[in-house]
Design a protein around this motif. Structure first.
Motif, PDB file in Angstrom:
ATOM      1  N   LEU A  78     -22.741 -25.024  18.710  1.00  0.00           N
ATOM      2  CA  LEU A  78     -21.478 -25.652  19.331  1.00  0.00           C
ATOM      3  C   LEU A  78     -21.622 -25.728  20.914  1.00  0.00           C
ATOM      4  N   SER A  79     -22.229 -24.655  21.442  1.00  0.00           N
ATOM      5  CA  SER A  79     -22.331 -24.573  23.086  1.00  0.00           C
ATOM      6  C   SER A  79     -23.386 -25.751  23.178  1.00  0.00           C
ATOM      7  N   MET A 128     -27.844 -38.214  37.209  1.00  0.00           N
ATOM      8  CA  MET A 128     -26.638 -38.463  36.331  1.00  0.00           C
ATOM      9  C   MET A 128     -26.610 -37.591  35.174  1.00  0.00           C
ATOM     10  N   VAL A 129     -27.784 -37.082  34.623  1.00  0.00           N
ATOM     11  CA  VAL A 129     -27.823 -36.350  33.535  1.00  0.00           C
ATOM     12  C   VAL A 129     -27.666 -34.884  33.925  1.00  0.00           C
ATOM     13  N   GLN A 130     -27.747 -34.676  35.287  1.00  0.00           N
ATOM     14  CA  GLN A 130     -27.612 -33.301  35.710  1.00  0.00           C
ATOM     15  C   GLN A 130     -26.266 -33.117  35.923  1.00  0.00           C
ATOM     16  N   LYS A 131     -25.588 -34.067  36.537  1.00  0.00           N
ATOM     17  CA  LYS A 131     -24.212 -34.245  36.458  1.00  0.00           C
ATOM     18  C   LYS A 131     -23.215 -33.954  35.246  1.00  0.00           C
ATOM     19  N   LEU A 132     -23.864 -34.647  34.332  1.00  0.00           N
ATOM     20  CA  LEU A 132     -23.278 -34.773  33.104  1.00  0.00           C
ATOM     21  C   LEU A 132     -23.515 -33.583  32.365  1.00  0.00           C
ATOM     22  N   ILE A 133     -24.614 -32.684  32.643  1.00  0.00           N
ATOM     23  CA  ILE A 133     -24.853 -31.416  31.822  1.00  0.00           C
ATOM     24  C   ILE A 133     -24.066 -30.507  32.574  1.00  0.00           C
ATOM     25  N   LEU A 134     -23.664 -30.427  34.065  1.00  0.00           N
ATOM     26  CA  LEU A 134     -22.623 -29.545  34.673  1.00  0.00           C
ATOM     27  C   LEU A 134     -21.101 -29.778  34.064  1.00  0.00           C
ATOM     28  N   CYS A 135     -20.780 -30.943  33.476  1.00  0.00           N
ATOM     29  CA  CYS A 135     -19.796 -31.354  33.086  1.00  0.00           C
ATOM     30  C   CYS A 135     -19.460 -30.706  31.593  1.00  0.00           C
ATOM     31  N   GLY A 136     -20.492 -30.873  30.781  1.00  0.00           N
ATOM     32  CA  GLY A 136     -20.694 -30.424  29.483  1.00  0.00           C
ATOM     33  C   GLY A 136     -20.582 -28.655  29.622  1.00  0.00           C
ATOM     34  N   ILE A 137     -21.090 -28.222  30.700  1.00  0.00           N
ATOM     35  CA  ILE A 137     -21.122 -26.863  30.718  1.00  0.00           C
ATOM     36  C   ILE A 137     -19.720 -26.259  30.871  1.00  0.00           C
ATOM     37  N   THR A 176     -14.794 -23.864  28.909  1.00  0.00           N
ATOM     38  CA  THR A 176     -13.141 -24.219  28.687  1.00  0.00           C
ATOM     39  C   THR A 176     -12.963 -23.940  27.262  1.00  0.00           C
ATOM     40  N   VAL A 177     -13.311 -24.913  26.600  1.00  0.00           N
ATOM     41  CA  VAL A 177     -12.889 -24.876  24.999  1.00  0.00           C
ATOM     42  C   VAL A 177     -13.214 -23.768  24.285  1.00  0.00           C
ATOM     43  N   GLU A 178     -14.266 -23.026  24.680  1.00  0.00           N
ATOM     44  CA  GLU A 178     -14.788 -21.719  23.797  1.00  0.00           C
ATOM     45  C   GLU A 178     -13.750 -20.708  24.343  1.00  0.00           C
ATOM     46  N   THR A 179     -13.461 -20.676  25.714  1.00  0.00           N
ATOM     47  CA  THR A 179     -12.657 -19.495  26.176  1.00  0.00           C
ATOM     48  C   THR A 179     -11.273 -19.709  25.513  1.00  0.00           C
ATOM     49  N   ILE A 180     -10.447 -20.848  25.648  1.00  0.00           N
ATOM     50  CA  ILE A 180      -9.336 -21.181  24.972  1.00  0.00           C
ATOM     51  C   ILE A 180      -9.278 -20.741  23.709  1.00  0.00           C
ATOM     52  N   SER A 181     -10.185 -21.269  22.855  1.00  0.00           N
ATOM     53  CA  SER A 181     -10.420 -20.736  21.506  1.00  0.00           C
ATOM     54  C   SER A 181     -10.601 -19.373  21.198  1.00  0.00           C
ATOM     55  N   LEU A 186     -23.221 -18.713  26.681  1.00  0.00           N
ATOM     56  CA  LEU A 186     -24.206 -19.475  26.139  1.00  0.00           C
ATOM     57  C   LEU A 186     -24.432 -20.928  26.552  1.00  0.00           C
ATOM     58  N   SER A 187     -23.057 -21.458  26.768  1.00  0.00           N
ATOM     59  CA  SER A 187     -22.970 -22.745  27.509  1.00  0.00           C
ATOM     60  C   SER A 187     -23.681 -22.826  28.528  1.00  0.00           C
ATOM     61  N   LEU A 188     -23.379 -21.797  29.168  1.00  0.00           N
ATOM     62  CA  LEU A 188     -23.906 -21.408  30.782  1.00  0.00           C
ATOM     63  C   LEU A 188     -25.636 -21.523  30.646  1.00  0.00           C
ATOM     64  N   PHE A 189     -25.877 -20.695  29.798  1.00  0.00           N
ATOM     65  CA  PHE A 189     -27.373 -20.259  29.563  1.00  0.00           C
ATOM     66  C   PHE A 189     -28.189 -21.585  29.107  1.00  0.00           C
ATOM     67  N   TYR A 190     -27.592 -22.528  28.401  1.00  0.00           N
ATOM     68  CA  TYR A 190     -28.350 -23.583  27.699  1.00  0.00           C
ATOM     69  C   TYR A 190     -28.341 -24.834  29.015  1.00  0.00           C
ATOM     70  N   GLY A 191     -27.076 -24.787  29.685  1.00  0.00           N
ATOM     71  CA  GLY A 191     -27.178 -25.660  30.816  1.00  0.00           C
ATOM     72  C   GLY A 191     -28.204 -25.121  32.073  1.00  0.00           C
ATOM     73  N   ILE A 192     -28.461 -23.866  32.025  1.00  0.00           N
ATOM     74  CA  ILE A 192     -29.401 -23.587  33.229  1.00  0.00           C
ATOM     75  C   ILE A 192     -30.636 -23.861  32.751  1.00  0.00           C
ATOM     76  N   LEU A 193     -30.849 -23.868  31.356  1.00  0.00           N
ATOM     77  CA  LEU A 193     -32.305 -24.028  30.837  1.00  0.00           C
ATOM     78  C   LEU A 193     -32.788 -25.733  30.870  1.00  0.00           C
ATOM     79  N   PHE A 194     -31.817 -26.455  30.574  1.00  0.00           N
ATOM     80  CA  PHE A 194     -31.948 -27.959  30.909  1.00  0.00           C
ATOM     81  C   PHE A 194     -31.957 -28.219  32.524  1.00  0.00           C
TER      82      PHE A 194
END
Length: 161
Positions: free
Chosen positions: A41-42, A88-97, A102-107, A127-135
């Motif tokens: 999910l992350s 653009m991909v870097q910015k989209l990854i930041l948005c995805g993070i 946000t969604v996982e915290t609310i859930s 983990l969302s942050l971790f995956y984003g950092i790896l990308f």
């Protein structure tokens, strides 16, 4: 030029290898398990907004071309388009993070029953942050490599009479 290309790709592979070794050491020393680092999910929160928007923007081919810079002759325009696609991909990854966190915290806040569930919930959120950092760790050297070739191409154009 070919030596530089080999060096950059070697550094990228070395970076991935070091991250892998660090994970293995962390798992063996801290007693963590590999499934602690796996959460589809992350990963989907990062990839699902990124891939379709990249394709719909028309920069999908340019992003793939960024991996071919240095292997075949690319025009200055093509390299600039590839650099824009990486950006653009870097910015989209930041948005995805941000979206994933946000969604996982609310859930998890809605499901949280007590402090005992806080630790596992926070680990999933991070983990969302971790995956984003790896990308990002893979995209930053790629962007630098393309930028280097753009600068070289501009210098060659300036030197021609």
């Amino acid at each position: 030029m070919k030596q530089l290309k080999k060096t950059i790709w070697l550094l990228l592979l070395l970076e991935i290898f070091i991250i892998f070794i660090m994970l293995v050491l962390m798992i063996s020393i801290c007693g963590a398990r590999i499934e602690y680092f796996l959460n589809i999910l992350s990963l989907l929160f990062i990839l699902l907004p990124t891939v379709p928007i990249l394709l719909l923007s028309g920069l999908g081919k340019d992003f793939i071309m960024a991996f071919k810079v240095g292997q075949k002759d690319c025009s200055l325009l093509q390299m600039k388009k590839s650099l824009e696609a990486i950006s653009m991909v870097q910015k989209l990854i930041l948005c995805g993070i941000g979206l994933g966190i946000t969604v996982e915290t609310i859930s998890f806040l809605h499901k949280m029953t007590g402090l005992t569930s806080l630790g596992p919930a926070l680990s999933i959120i991070i983990l969302s942050l971790f995956y984003g950092i790896l990308f990002e760790c893979m995209l930053i050297p790629l962007a630098t490599f393309v930028q280097y070739h753009i600068i070289n191409a501009m210098n060659i154009e300036d030197e021609e009479p």
